[in-house]
Design an enzyme around this catalytic site. Sequence first.
Site, PDB file in Angstrom:
ATOM      1  N   SER A  28       0.816  -1.220   0.000  1.00  0.00           N
ATOM      2  CA  SER A  28       0.000   0.000   0.000  1.00  0.00           C
ATOM      3  C   SER A  28       0.847   1.266   0.000  1.00  0.00           C
ATOM      4  CB  SER A  28      -0.927  -0.013   1.202  1.00  0.00           C
ATOM      5  OG  SER A  28      -1.853  -1.088   1.077  1.00  0.00           O
ATOM      6  N   GLU A  52       3.267   1.923  -1.796  1.00  0.00           N
ATOM      7  CA  GLU A  52       3.628   2.278  -3.179  1.00  0.00           C
ATOM      8  C   GLU A  52       2.450   2.846  -3.976  1.00  0.00           C
ATOM      9  OE1 GLU A  52       4.950  -1.040  -2.042  1.00  0.00           O
ATOM     10  OE2 GLU A  52       6.364   0.467  -1.328  1.00  0.00           O
ATOM     11  N   VAL A  90      -4.058  -3.202   4.955  1.00  0.00           N
ATOM     12  CA  VAL A  90      -2.946  -3.090   5.902  1.00  0.00           C
ATOM     13  C   VAL A  90      -3.434  -3.590   7.250  1.00  0.00           C
ATOM     14  CG1 VAL A  90      -1.196  -1.557   6.831  1.00  0.00           C
ATOM     15  CG2 VAL A  90      -2.254  -1.024   4.630  1.00  0.00           C
ATOM     16  N   HIS A 124       5.468  -0.155  12.077  1.00  0.00           N
ATOM     17  CA  HIS A 124       5.423  -0.050  10.623  1.00  0.00           C
ATOM     18  C   HIS A 124       4.003   0.146  10.112  1.00  0.00           C
ATOM     19  CE1 HIS A 124       6.337  -1.467   6.363  1.00  0.00           C
ATOM     20  NE2 HIS A 124       7.010  -0.340   6.544  1.00  0.00           N
TER      21      HIS A 124
HETATM   22  N1  LIG Z   1       2.469  -4.839   6.131  1.00  0.00           N
HETATM   23  C1  LIG Z   1       1.791  -4.428   5.000  1.00  0.00           C
HETATM   24  C2  LIG Z   1       2.431  -3.802   3.951  1.00  0.00           C
HETATM   25  N2  LIG Z   1       3.765  -3.575   4.016  1.00  0.00           N
HETATM   26  C3  LIG Z   1       4.572  -3.279   2.831  1.00  0.00           C
HETATM   27  C4  LIG Z   1       4.580  -1.791   2.480  1.00  0.00           C
HETATM   28  O1  LIG Z   1       3.331  -1.371   1.984  1.00  0.00           O
HETATM   29  C5  LIG Z   1       5.633  -1.507   1.410  1.00  0.00           C
HETATM   30  O2  LIG Z   1       5.369  -2.300   0.280  1.00  0.00           O
HETATM   31  C6  LIG Z   1       7.031  -1.805   1.903  1.00  0.00           C
HETATM   32  O3  LIG Z   1       7.292  -1.061   3.074  1.00  0.00           O
HETATM   33  C7  LIG Z   1       8.094  -1.460   0.832  1.00  0.00           C
HETATM   34  O4  LIG Z   1       8.006  -0.100   0.509  1.00  0.00           O
HETATM   35  N3  LIG Z   1       1.732  -3.393   2.861  1.00  0.00           N
HETATM   36  C8  LIG Z   1       0.370  -3.599   2.772  1.00  0.00           C
HETATM   37  O5  LIG Z   1      -0.253  -3.223   1.782  1.00  0.00           O
HETATM   38  N4  LIG Z   1      -0.270  -4.218   3.805  1.00  0.00           N
HETATM   39  C9  LIG Z   1       0.389  -4.646   4.915  1.00  0.00           C
HETATM   40  O6  LIG Z   1      -0.246  -5.218   5.849  1.00  0.00           O
HETATM   41  C1  LIG Z   2       1.415  -3.165   8.383  1.00  0.00           C
HETATM   42  C2  LIG Z   2       2.756  -3.774   8.518  1.00  0.00           C
HETATM   43  O1  LIG Z   2       3.744  -3.284   7.995  1.00  0.00           O
HETATM   44  C3  LIG Z   2       2.855  -4.963   9.414  1.00  0.00           C
HETATM   45  O2  LIG Z   2       2.041  -5.973   8.898  1.00  0.00           O
HETATM   46  C4  LIG Z   2       4.282  -5.469   9.500  1.00  0.00           C
HETATM   47  O3  LIG Z   2       4.287  -6.339  10.620  1.00  0.00           O
HETATM   48  P1  LIG Z   2       5.315  -6.038  11.826  1.00  0.00           P
HETATM   49  O4  LIG Z   2       4.940  -4.680  12.367  1.00  0.00           O
HETATM   50  O5  LIG Z   2       5.061  -7.136  12.822  1.00  0.00           O
HETATM   51  O6  LIG Z   2       6.699  -6.044  11.228  1.00  0.00           O
END
Ligand SMILES: Nc1c(NC[C@H](O)[C@H](O)[C@H](O)CO)[nH]c(=O)[nH]c1=O
Ligand SMILES: CC(=O)[C@@H](O)COP(=O)(O)O
Length: 173
Positions: free
Chosen positions: A59, A61, A84, A91
């Site tokens: 998300s 990106e 997400v 994060h």
């Molecule tokens: N944890 C989730 C992510 N994490 C990835 C980030 O969105 C991104 O792609 C990464 O940090 C590289 O830039 N993305 C989601 O869409 N949903 C999640 O739960």
């Molecule tokens: C939304 C996120 O980035 C999350 O799912 C990543 O999990 P964590 O916070 O346990 O590294």
Amino acid sequence: MAGHSDNVLALPSFEGDRPSVLIVIAPYYGAIATQQLASARRVLEEAGATHETVELPGSLEIPTAIGIAHRQAEFDGYVALGCVIRGRTSHYDVVVGESARALATLGLGGACIGNGIITVENMEQAEERADADRLDTAGGAAAAALHLIALQRAMKKAPQGIGFKPGSAPRDG
Ligand SMILES: Nc1c(NC[C@H](O)[C@H](O)[C@H](O)CO)[nH]c(=O)[nH]c1=O
Ligand SMILES: CC(=O)[C@@H](O)COP(=O)(O)O
């Protein structure tokens, strides 16, 4: 149904001038993404819009992808779809907060964006929001993009004044 609203607006009509919409999805959770895409596409097609879809890893990106498309392509609007789910670190806050902020900034810059990024605590909440027969947030996001496109078109057709607006002339002294 779009979210918790008890007063969902009727979809706008476009009278032959079909809008073109780009769906930008981060299919981070596959089953959720499948439901989101189906619902967003159904709403867009119900309103007579054409649509294309691009996928990004996450998300975070999505705003960048919409920014690229808005600068380099000719779409009338955009639907942002993602999911997400909070993990064990901060994060989640970065992904949720920065994607929302960046989408809002693009919107204020003139991009007609419906934000259908689901931001939840667990998969159960995500499933409820991705389900077109329950909260259907993706359908709501597609509808939001269509409403913004209709508004932008209506404003472009509004008669523009010529010269200064009354009372805006520079004052002497
Ligand atoms: N944890 C989730 C992510 N994490 C990835 C980030 O969105 C991104 O792609 C990464 O940090 C590289 O830039 N993305 C989601 O869409 N949903 C999640 O739960
Ligand atoms: C939304 C996120 O980035 C999350 O799912 C990543 O999990 P964590 O916070 O346990 O590294």
